[in-house]
Enzyme design. Structure first.
Site, mmCIF file in Angstrom:
data_model
loop_
_atom_site.group_PDB
_atom_site.id
_atom_site.type_symbol
_atom_site.label_atom_id
_atom_site.label_comp_id
_atom_site.label_asym_id
_atom_site.label_seq_id
_atom_site.Cartn_x
_atom_site.Cartn_y
_atom_site.Cartn_z
ATOM 1 N N HIS A 256 -4.912 -0.274 1.933
ATOM 2 C CA HIS A 256 -4.889 -1.480 1.104
ATOM 3 C C HIS A 256 -3.489 -2.071 0.956
ATOM 4 C CE1 HIS A 256 -3.884 1.444 -2.205
ATOM 5 N NE2 HIS A 256 -3.190 0.415 -2.652
ATOM 6 N N ASP A 284 -9.354 4.289 3.149
ATOM 7 C CA ASP A 284 -8.102 3.686 2.672
ATOM 8 C C ASP A 284 -6.955 4.306 3.455
ATOM 9 O OD1 ASP A 284 -6.292 2.173 1.323
ATOM 10 O OD2 ASP A 284 -6.636 3.048 -0.657
ATOM 11 N N GLY A 363 2.481 0.701 -7.101
ATOM 12 C CA GLY A 363 3.684 0.942 -6.303
ATOM 13 C C GLY A 363 3.711 2.338 -5.723
ATOM 14 N N SER A 365 1.085 3.608 -4.468
ATOM 15 C CA SER A 365 0.078 3.585 -3.414
ATOM 16 C C SER A 365 0.663 3.961 -2.060
ATOM 17 C CB SER A 365 -0.540 2.195 -3.309
ATOM 18 O OG SER A 365 -1.380 1.937 -4.405
ATOM 19 N N SER A 380 -4.424 6.525 -2.953
ATOM 20 C CA SER A 380 -5.319 5.379 -2.816
ATOM 21 C C SER A 380 -5.356 4.569 -4.110
ATOM 22 C CB SER A 380 -6.729 5.854 -2.449
ATOM 23 O OG SER A 380 -7.636 4.773 -2.444
#
Length: 469
Positions: A256, A284, A363, A365, A380
């Site tokens: 993502h 993801d 952030g 992620s 994720s």
């Protein structure tokens, strides 16, 4: 050579004073050696089979205290024997002490010092005054009379440094004082760029030597799990784990964070790479192929910025401890709640993720999840925060590696995958799920834990990963 006028008597006194000064300085350097600090030792001449005999025990001890890894690297990269590597260190200690003392003794006439030979056995000291030759040779060094002093060359380079602040130097990227050629050397892709820099600096052209080069130097940056990267279209995510795909280096991260073709900048805001593949929603997962300035490392940024080693990707069980590294909240730990979880985000449903009690915030992620030394996955999403606590989900790393045919960078070496037994199906670099079967050396094995195989992890050698079927 600079011309000076003085009487014969004055010349004799000058040489005597310099000899006395040099002797005192070298004696001081010798005292440093006896005190256990870098200093003087006998310089050996180069020969096919040198046998260095240090002048004092302190110099010998300094060599013996050198890391074996350093000595091996010297042998490998400089083409030396073990004896030559040690002799080189002894001679360089001597040269450093003698060269420093002579620099002090010669004053403004000093024009540099350097060593040559496989074992650095020859020390050359340059001067602008021929009357210094006797002083230099008295200390066992080779004397060279040149036109420009080191002070003059350093001053000229300082002018180039100042001029470079307002002059484009991309085509003349390197300049330095070269004591061997007694000049300020400017290495240039285009000669005109070098001449423009020299002209802007108002440096005497006689002090400069322009050398053509095809090289365009660039900085090198490490890829470290948990550090920030920025997408070209805006936004920040975190590096998961360093990976390779053949000769291409890069890192695994969350899908993502970007689509295929999205460009990235590193934690230092320098150009970094491009998303080569991305899946979101459904899964993801993504990976970024980096440019030549970035080097994949087998590390994750841990507590206090210390680097945590990544040794493999064996999946940790439910209830096991797990830690996460991210560019917003740093290093946090918790436990694994469930594997093979499905979660619905506003963008759609994600399947096959792992649910944990580790906190995370925007952030983070894409950042690293690791249990001990084993990579687990990339961040994720989740709920809550690192102030009140929360729940997070990570995309397991092994399916990501398998999806894009990537090899995890590990402390085991990170070399290209070994083909394994040519008569079997097991292969280093392949990702295996629990229950998979392989053959190796004529025997069949069943995988016990999901992991990416590493060189040295052959089924007979890793009963924690494989059992005889």
């Amino acid at each position: 050579m600079q011309l000076r006028h003085s009487s014969p008597t004055q010349d004799g006194r000058k040489v005597l004073r310099r000899a006395q000064a040099a002797g005192a300085a070298l004696a001081a350097a010798g005292a440093l050696v006896l005190a256990g600090l870098p200093g003087s030792a006998v310089a050996q001449t180069d020969s096919p089979s040198p046998s260095p005999t240090p002048r004092d025990a302190a110099a010998a001890a300094a060599v013996e205290q050198t890391s074996p890894a350093v000595l091996k690297a010297m042998q490998r990269d400089l083409g030396l024997t073990a004896a030559q590597a040690k002799a080189r260190l002894v001679n360089e200690a001597e040269a450093g002490a003698a060269g420093g003392a002579l620099r002090s003794a010669l004053g403004r006439d000093f024009a540099g010092a350097w060593v040559t030979g496989a074992t650095s056995a020859t020390l050359t000291v340059a001067t602008t005054d021929a009357r210094d030759v006797a002083v230099i040779e008295a200390e066992g060094a080779r004397a060279l009379v040149v036109r420009h002093s080191l002070g003059q060359l350093d001053a000229a380079k300082a002018k180039l440094d100042r001029a470079a602040k307002s002059t484009r130097t991309a085509d003349a990227p390197v300049w330095f004082v070269d004591v061997k050629s007694n000049a300020v050397v400017v290495k240039a892709v285009k000669g005109a760029a070098a001449h423009k820099l020299v002209q802007a600096a108002k440096v005497d052209r006689g002090l400069v030597e322009v050398q053509r080069t095809a090289e365009r130097p660039r900085p090198f940056y490490d890829i470290v799990g948990g550090e920030a990267y920025y997408m070209g279209s805006g936004g920040r995510c975190s590096v998961g784990f360093s990976v390779t795909q053949g000769a291409t280096q890069g890192f695994a991260t969350a899908g993502h964070c970007g689509r295929a073709g999205t460009t990235t900048r590193g934690v230092n805001q320098q150009a970094q790479g491009t998303f080569r593949g991305s899946i979101f929603p459904g899964r993801d997962m993504a990976w970024v192929a980096t440019n030549a300035q970035w080097t994949a490392t087998p590390y994750v940024k841990g507590s206090g910025g210390q680097r945590v080693s990544v040794a493999g990707s064996t999946q940790s069980p439910v209830g096991g401890s797990i830690c996460r590294s991210g560019s917003t909240t740093g290093w946090h730990c918790g436990t694994i709640s469930q594997h093979n979880t499905s979660v619905t985000y506003p963008e759609g449903t994600i399947n096959g993720v792992t649910r944990t009690t580790v906190c995370a915030e925007p952030g983070d992620s894409g950042g690293s999840y690791i249990s001990g030394s084993q990579a687990q996955g990339v961040t994720s999403g989740g709920s809550g925060n690192c102030r009140s606590g929360g729940t997070t989900f990570h995309q397991p790393i092994n399916p990501l590696l398998q999806q894009y045919q990537l090899t995890l960078k590990t402390t085991g070496g990170g070399q290209d995958p070994d083909p394994g037994d040519p008569t079997g199906t097991w292969a280093a670099g392949s990702v295996y799920a629990a229950g998979d079967t392989v053959t190796y050396n004529g025997a069949t094995y069943r995988c016990l834990q999901p992991h990416q195989a590493q060189p040295g992890w052959e089924p007979p050698n890793t009963p924690a990963l494989w059992e005889a079927a």
